[in-house]
Design a protein around this motif. Sequence first.
Motif, PDB file in Angstrom:
ATOM      1  N   THR A  24     -13.186 -49.121 -36.486  1.00 29.86           N
ATOM      2  CA  THR A  24     -12.746 -49.973 -37.517  1.00 29.86           C
ATOM      3  C   THR A  24     -11.479 -50.198 -37.707  1.00 29.86           C
ATOM      4  OG1 THR A  24     -12.891 -48.173 -39.328  1.00 29.86           O
ATOM      5  CG2 THR A  24     -15.024 -49.502 -38.713  1.00 29.86           C
ATOM      6  N   TRP A  26      -8.696 -51.309 -36.005  1.00 32.44           N
ATOM      7  CA  TRP A  26      -8.295 -52.366 -35.328  1.00 32.44           C
ATOM      8  C   TRP A  26      -8.596 -53.570 -36.280  1.00 32.44           C
ATOM      9  CZ3 TRP A  26     -11.193 -56.419 -33.453  1.00 32.44           C
ATOM     10  CH2 TRP A  26     -12.435 -56.165 -33.405  1.00 32.44           C
ATOM     11  N   ARG A  27      -9.704 -53.502 -36.781  1.00 36.13           N
ATOM     12  CA  ARG A  27     -10.383 -54.726 -37.826  1.00 36.13           C
ATOM     13  C   ARG A  27      -9.398 -54.803 -38.841  1.00 36.13           C
ATOM     14  NH1 ARG A  27     -15.947 -55.282 -36.053  1.00 36.13           N
ATOM     15  NH2 ARG A  27     -16.367 -53.518 -34.815  1.00 36.13           N
ATOM     16  N   HIS A  28      -8.937 -53.558 -39.605  1.00 40.10           N
ATOM     17  CA  HIS A  28      -7.940 -54.017 -40.498  1.00 40.10           C
ATOM     18  C   HIS A  28      -6.674 -54.478 -40.207  1.00 40.10           C
ATOM     19  CE1 HIS A  28     -10.196 -51.485 -43.560  1.00 40.10           C
ATOM     20  NE2 HIS A  28     -10.574 -50.748 -42.494  1.00 40.10           N
ATOM     21  N   VAL A  30      -6.468 -56.542 -37.778  1.00 39.39           N
ATOM     22  CA  VAL A  30      -6.582 -57.911 -37.860  1.00 39.39           C
ATOM     23  C   VAL A  30      -6.600 -58.665 -39.111  1.00 39.39           C
ATOM     24  CG1 VAL A  30      -8.463 -59.988 -37.233  1.00 39.39           C
ATOM     25  CG2 VAL A  30      -7.798 -57.801 -35.523  1.00 39.39           C
ATOM     26  N   GLY A  31      -7.408 -58.045 -40.026  1.00 32.73           N
ATOM     27  CA  GLY A  31      -7.485 -58.407 -41.484  1.00 32.73           C
ATOM     28  C   GLY A  31      -6.302 -58.714 -42.061  1.00 32.73           C
ATOM     29  N   VAL A  32      -5.086 -57.659 -42.061  1.00 31.12           N
ATOM     30  CA  VAL A  32      -3.868 -57.625 -42.383  1.00 31.12           C
ATOM     31  C   VAL A  32      -3.153 -58.902 -41.948  1.00 31.12           C
ATOM     32  CG1 VAL A  32      -1.744 -56.587 -42.927  1.00 31.12           C
ATOM     33  CG2 VAL A  32      -3.654 -55.329 -43.091  1.00 31.12           C
ATOM     34  N   VAL A  34      -4.446 -61.661 -40.615  1.00 32.32           N
ATOM     35  CA  VAL A  34      -5.125 -62.858 -41.258  1.00 32.32           C
ATOM     36  C   VAL A  34      -4.788 -63.188 -42.582  1.00 32.32           C
ATOM     37  CG1 VAL A  34      -7.155 -64.220 -41.596  1.00 32.32           C
ATOM     38  CG2 VAL A  34      -6.541 -62.905 -39.409  1.00 32.32           C
ATOM     39  N   VAL A  35      -4.711 -61.953 -43.470  1.00 37.77           N
ATOM     40  CA  VAL A  35      -4.338 -62.203 -44.883  1.00 37.77           C
ATOM     41  C   VAL A  35      -3.032 -62.633 -45.143  1.00 37.77           C
ATOM     42  CG1 VAL A  35      -3.866 -60.838 -46.920  1.00 37.77           C
ATOM     43  CG2 VAL A  35      -6.063 -60.892 -45.578  1.00 37.77           C
ATOM     44  N   PHE A  37      -1.313 -64.570 -43.110  1.00 33.63           N
ATOM     45  CA  PHE A  37      -1.327 -65.961 -42.445  1.00 33.63           C
ATOM     46  C   PHE A  37      -1.890 -66.743 -43.569  1.00 33.63           C
ATOM     47  CE2 PHE A  37      -3.592 -69.438 -40.107  1.00 33.63           C
ATOM     48  CZ  PHE A  37      -2.521 -70.089 -39.887  1.00 33.63           C
ATOM     49  N   SER A  38      -2.847 -66.212 -44.314  1.00 33.10           N
ATOM     50  CA  SER A  38      -3.554 -67.032 -45.351  1.00 33.10           C
ATOM     51  C   SER A  38      -2.626 -67.095 -46.575  1.00 33.10           C
ATOM     52  CB  SER A  38      -4.938 -66.401 -45.911  1.00 33.10           C
ATOM     53  OG  SER A  38      -5.567 -66.170 -44.761  1.00 33.10           O
ATOM     54  N   LEU A  39      -2.173 -66.010 -47.139  1.00 32.02           N
ATOM     55  CA  LEU A  39      -1.467 -66.017 -48.236  1.00 32.02           C
ATOM     56  C   LEU A  39       0.121 -66.563 -48.246  1.00 32.02           C
ATOM     57  CD1 LEU A  39      -2.572 -62.724 -49.788  1.00 32.02           C
ATOM     58  CD2 LEU A  39      -3.209 -65.108 -50.123  1.00 32.02           C
ATOM     59  N   PHE A  40       0.662 -66.569 -47.142  1.00 36.86           N
ATOM     60  CA  PHE A  40       2.207 -66.721 -47.288  1.00 36.86           C
ATOM     61  C   PHE A  40       2.494 -68.149 -47.812  1.00 36.86           C
ATOM     62  CE2 PHE A  40       3.089 -68.989 -43.222  1.00 36.86           C
ATOM     63  CZ  PHE A  40       4.449 -69.267 -43.433  1.00 36.86           C
ATOM     64  N   PRO A  41       1.756 -69.265 -47.427  1.00 38.76           N
ATOM     65  CA  PRO A  41       2.103 -70.432 -48.153  1.00 38.76           C
ATOM     66  C   PRO A  41       1.922 -70.234 -49.864  1.00 38.76           C
ATOM     67  CG  PRO A  41       0.874 -71.111 -46.403  1.00 38.76           C
ATOM     68  CD  PRO A  41       0.808 -69.441 -46.545  1.00 38.76           C
ATOM     69  N   ILE A  42       0.781 -69.644 -50.131  1.00 45.71           N
ATOM     70  CA  ILE A  42       0.458 -69.395 -51.615  1.00 45.71           C
ATOM     71  C   ILE A  42       1.584 -68.537 -52.304  1.00 45.71           C
ATOM     72  CG2 ILE A  42      -1.199 -68.443 -53.126  1.00 45.71           C
ATOM     73  CD1 ILE A  42      -3.253 -68.872 -50.765  1.00 45.71           C
TER      74      ILE A  42
END
Lengths: 298, 542
Positions: A24, A26-28, A30-32, A34-35, A37-42
Amino acid sequence: MSTITGRAASTRRPFNFGRWFRTTGWRHVVGVIVVIFSLFPIVFVVSSSLNPNGTLTGSNALFSKIGLDSYIRIISDPQVPFTTWFANTLIIAGITAVCTVFLGALAAYSFSRMRFTGRRMGLITIVVVQMFPQLLAVVAIFLLMSAIGDLFPAIGLNTHVGLIMVYLGGALGVNTYLMYGFFNTIPASIDEAAKIDGAGHARIFFTIILRLVAPILAVVALLSFISSVNEFVIASVLLVDTEQQTLAVGLTKLVSNPRYADWSAFSAGAVMAALPVMALFLFLQKYIVGGLTAGSVK
Amino acid sequence: MSTITDDEVATEPERKPTKRQREAARIADAASGGIKVILGKILLLAIVDALALYAIFVLFLNDQWLVLGLVAVVTGIVNWIYFSRRKLPAKYLTPGVIFLVVFQVFVLLYTGYIAFTNYGTGHNGTKEQAVSALMSAALERVPDSPTYGVTVVEQPGTGTLGLLVTDPEGDVQVGMNDAPLAPVNGADMEGGKAVAADGWTSLSFQQVLGRTDEITSLAVPYSDDPNDGAIRTPDGTSGYLYVSTLEYDEAAATITDVATGTVYSDIGTGAFTSEDGEELMPGWQITVGADNFVRAVTDERLGGPLLYVTLWTFAFALISVATTFFLGLFLAIVFNDMRMRGRKIYRVLMILPYAIPSFLSALVWAGMMNESFGFINEVLLGGASVPWLTDPTLAKVSVLIVNLWLGFPYMFLVCTGALQSIPDELQEAATVDGAKPWAVFRLIKLPLLLVTVAPLLIASFAFNFNNFNVIYMLTDGGPRDTDAPIPVGFTDILISMVYKVAFTGQTRDYGLASAYSIIIFIVVAVISIIAFRKTKALEELN
């Protein structure tokens, strides 16, 4: 449930980082990523909205200054009727969403529960006509609405009623198809039981069916609301006066040149504009996930 | 489960109800609807009818007989449907269908019609309007014109300005822009010039100064014949005769430029054209047949942009679907592990891009990608000046990145749902048979997943094919292609090109824009038909 088994497994054996990482860990990672990437414009837009008097360049130092000045500025600026745009958007998108759901549910009910000549043809027609998106016909819509406006100024060009009517042209369509699928999952025996008890079709529809299909109604209402909030082309062509415009049209014109625009004020406006939609979205999240996959997963 | 109910519903009403059954149904229906329901229905219909009557009245006053007839017929049908005891499906379908017919079907047909006209800037009126506009635009002062004494007057009530004109012989006349000079009796004279007349309010000197623009644009026709010219005043006190440099010959349908002697004739192109091809603008609206289509495809300067815009539209839609789908699928697999903690938090944070209105996100990205001031260049790349949005190739990459950001949460949600609907037993059985995880995924899970998400991928393709917002908000289609005669750029997709041709720039070409719309529609329709055939989506309708 899942976390309990995980914990039980780890207490039984000594903690092994390598094994944890392979299953599990490595999944974190990846998660971090992606998060981020998702959050930085916000994060960027929230930060620059809190910058009291920032230009685009000034907004680059994240959270260097904190203040609500830009929020006050965009609300009170006489040149930028932000609150009017906001109200226009909520009114137009709200009414469109409610009417779309109502018209779509009526049609879906008849397609799902009644058998009549031309029913299959009607369903196919609705799906096919929608392949021609309204914004492709924007010239014709503009000319039609200006002709209507010459005779009936109250519903023609530059009116909210006119824009809502144009949006309602798309009320039957993918939405109806989505609702139709959901209506089919409600057993017809419920209708029949109600019929035996003496309920007419109108009562069955309004008091029984509409309640049972509430989740899909919520999804369609939200999707319709978001798409009206986002709609730019038709709104920009039909709504001429600044006071009549929606957020999508107004805010876009406001930052048509981000270099010189009051970037902080725009960011403040963007944050405020995104909040109601985001709140609705997160609130109805579980319905949406169900609704999105309802069409695909049979 | 759902199919069983469908069949039940489907088979039952195949039998025609007997007369007694219909009677029973009618009685039950009447008994179930209370008096409130009936009153409500009558009230709603009364409102609809009242509105329709009002509309018919207005249309009658404006001589719109065709529309009037349509409104009357539709209102009649609506009343018939809702008062009838049968027509049950129609009662539920009518409201939506009316909007669908007017704002989808009609505008589609109307788009087709406009595509065959020259409608647009310079061609948006009738021939008469074009002639009067041409004549008044070409007014020029007659070199030896006598000086007319002029007093600016206002028509009480309407506020329209007019000129009270005293000619060199002392005759007094009055007129307005749309009313030629007519004699006046008993005007107040002062120094050989009329200063006031009955039925008119003379403007004071201060008022004249305040309305200079209105006054200098006055052109009071000298007589009914437009060729006689008009009186204009540069200062509000003295006027001169202005004659149009153009002469209109209605019988021959020609306009002659008096100064040069050039004859412009109506050769059926919607504008007066001289022998060497020079056109007088404005022209008027005519039907031009397939000209717009021919022009869009064969005109070298238009055909080039149409080709690369079409290619980019396909590339954009395909790559967008592919990137968002694979990222979404990858993340769905990664987070589809029950042992992982905090999956809910990750999920909420990841779908935030999907929850924000996309026009806002695209504008924010446009700011961040700004070449000299944006966050990405200034902070992340330490002051580099990468032309994210201004280099033709890089702008395309940027558009794809932003669209990936906007679209992957949707695919993540969809794939998660689809993955969870695949039974775990399949994986277990395959593992027992000795399949490696990758083989299980590639040979078992992916095909099953594709069956369920294929319709959504088609829908996503269609959506991105017309994804106006991302393109317009992020790059505005730019960087601009300066060689093209229409305002098209290197990241424009077909739909944003239509918008620009129709609504931006100096000349608006509604005809050409509509022709593009029809071309796009045909392309989308063909793709959709093929896709629906392949996936058999429509055949499942029952």
